[in-house]
Design a protein around this motif. Structure first.
Motif, short mmCIF file in Angstrom:
data_model
loop_
_atom_site.label_atom_id
_atom_site.label_comp_id
_atom_site.label_asym_id
_atom_site.label_seq_id
_atom_site.Cartn_x
_atom_site.Cartn_y
_atom_site.Cartn_z
N MET A 9 0.82 -1.20 0.00
CA MET A 9 0.00 0.00 0.00
C MET A 9 0.86 1.26 0.00
SD MET A 9 -3.41 0.83 2.10
CE MET A 9 -2.83 1.45 3.65
N SER A 13 0.68 3.92 -3.04
CA SER A 13 0.18 5.27 -2.75
C SER A 13 1.19 6.37 -3.04
CB SER A 13 -0.30 5.37 -1.30
OG SER A 13 0.76 5.14 -0.41
N ASN A 15 3.36 8.86 -5.20
CA ASN A 15 3.05 9.52 -6.48
C ASN A 15 4.25 9.58 -7.43
OD1 ASN A 15 0.37 9.97 -5.86
ND2 ASN A 15 0.82 11.87 -4.78
N ASP A 66 -8.03 -2.14 1.80
CA ASP A 66 -7.31 -0.86 1.81
C ASP A 66 -6.40 -0.73 0.59
OD1 ASP A 66 -8.52 -0.29 4.21
OD2 ASP A 66 -6.77 -0.82 5.44
N VAL A 67 -5.69 -1.80 0.24
CA VAL A 67 -4.79 -1.77 -0.91
C VAL A 67 -5.59 -1.62 -2.20
CG1 VAL A 67 -3.12 -3.13 -2.25
CG2 VAL A 67 -2.97 -3.08 0.24
N CYS A 69 -8.44 -0.13 -2.54
CA CYS A 69 -8.90 1.26 -2.59
C CYS A 69 -7.79 2.16 -3.11
CB CYS A 69 -9.35 1.74 -1.21
SG CYS A 69 -10.96 1.10 -0.72
N GLU A 70 -6.57 1.96 -2.65
CA GLU A 70 -5.44 2.76 -3.13
C GLU A 70 -5.17 2.50 -4.61
OE1 GLU A 70 -3.46 5.29 -2.11
OE2 GLU A 70 -4.81 5.36 -0.40
N SER A 73 -7.54 4.17 -6.85
CA SER A 73 -7.39 5.62 -6.83
C SER A 73 -6.34 6.08 -7.83
CB SER A 73 -7.01 6.10 -5.43
OG SER A 73 -8.04 5.84 -4.52
N ASN A 74 -5.60 5.14 -8.39
CA ASN A 74 -4.55 5.42 -9.36
C ASN A 74 -5.10 5.16 -10.75
OD1 ASN A 74 -2.40 5.00 -11.21
ND2 ASN A 74 -1.01 4.55 -9.53
N HIS A 131 -14.86 1.97 3.30
CA HIS A 131 -13.85 1.56 2.32
C HIS A 131 -14.48 0.73 1.20
CE1 HIS A 131 -10.24 2.18 5.23
NE2 HIS A 131 -10.84 3.29 4.88
N ASN A 138 -14.97 3.91 -6.85
CA ASN A 138 -13.81 3.95 -7.74
C ASN A 138 -14.01 3.02 -8.95
OD1 ASN A 138 -12.55 5.76 -6.07
ND2 ASN A 138 -11.12 4.28 -5.20
#
Length: 150
Positions: A9, A13, A15, A66-67, A69-70, A73-74, A131, A138
């Motif tokens: 994660m 996350s 950038n 959680d991973v 979701c991250e 988000s990319n 989440h 997403n």
């Protein structure tokens, strides 16, 4: 496993610019993580009983979400994950099950129900529903087919 997922994660996350080779690795990891989440997503429901607050499979499932979701988000990984068969359906079904489980027992899945007075929220499942909603949102972002499924 939880520590490994936290490392993944942290890497996802960041950038930093990603090469095409690194993106291919991320895609393979995304496939694996999504598959693991689909297999183990119902383990979180065990946390509704007081005896299973430290269930390892449930903790791993929370980190998998959680991973995901991250990753969703990319933009580079989003389209790939949106096309994965069964991921959206699994997230929706899990959301329904956690909602029902929260109604039948003490709702540990949302922060508003987990707080009593001024105590700190420490249960690992707090925020799980939010989440799931983030993941569903997403997966539906700019994707008409997934929007129609929801």
């Amino acid at each position: 496993r939880v520590t490994l997922l936290e490392l993944i994660m942290a890497e996802v996350s960041e950038n930093n610019p990603v090469t095409s080779e690194e993106m291919n690795v991320f895609m393979r990891h995304a496939d694996f993580i999504a598959g693991c989440f689909r297999e183990k997503c119902e383990a979180v429901l065990k946390l509704t009983s007081a005896a299973d607050t430290e269930d390892e499979e449930a903790l791993v499932t929370i980190r998998l979400l959680d991973v995901l979701c991250e990753m969703t988000s990319n933009n580079g990984q989003l389209e790939h994950l949106q096309a994965l068969p069964g991921l959206l359906e699994t997230a929706i079904d899990t959301l329904r099950l956690t909602h029902l489980a929260g109604k039948q027992a003490i709702n540990i899945f949302t922060a508003t129900h987990a707080m009593t007075g001024q105590e700190e929220i420490s249960h690992p499942a707090v925020g799980f529903k939010s989440h799931l909603i983030r993941l569903i949102g997403n997966l539906c972002y700019k994707n008409k087919e997934n929007q129609d499924k929801v």
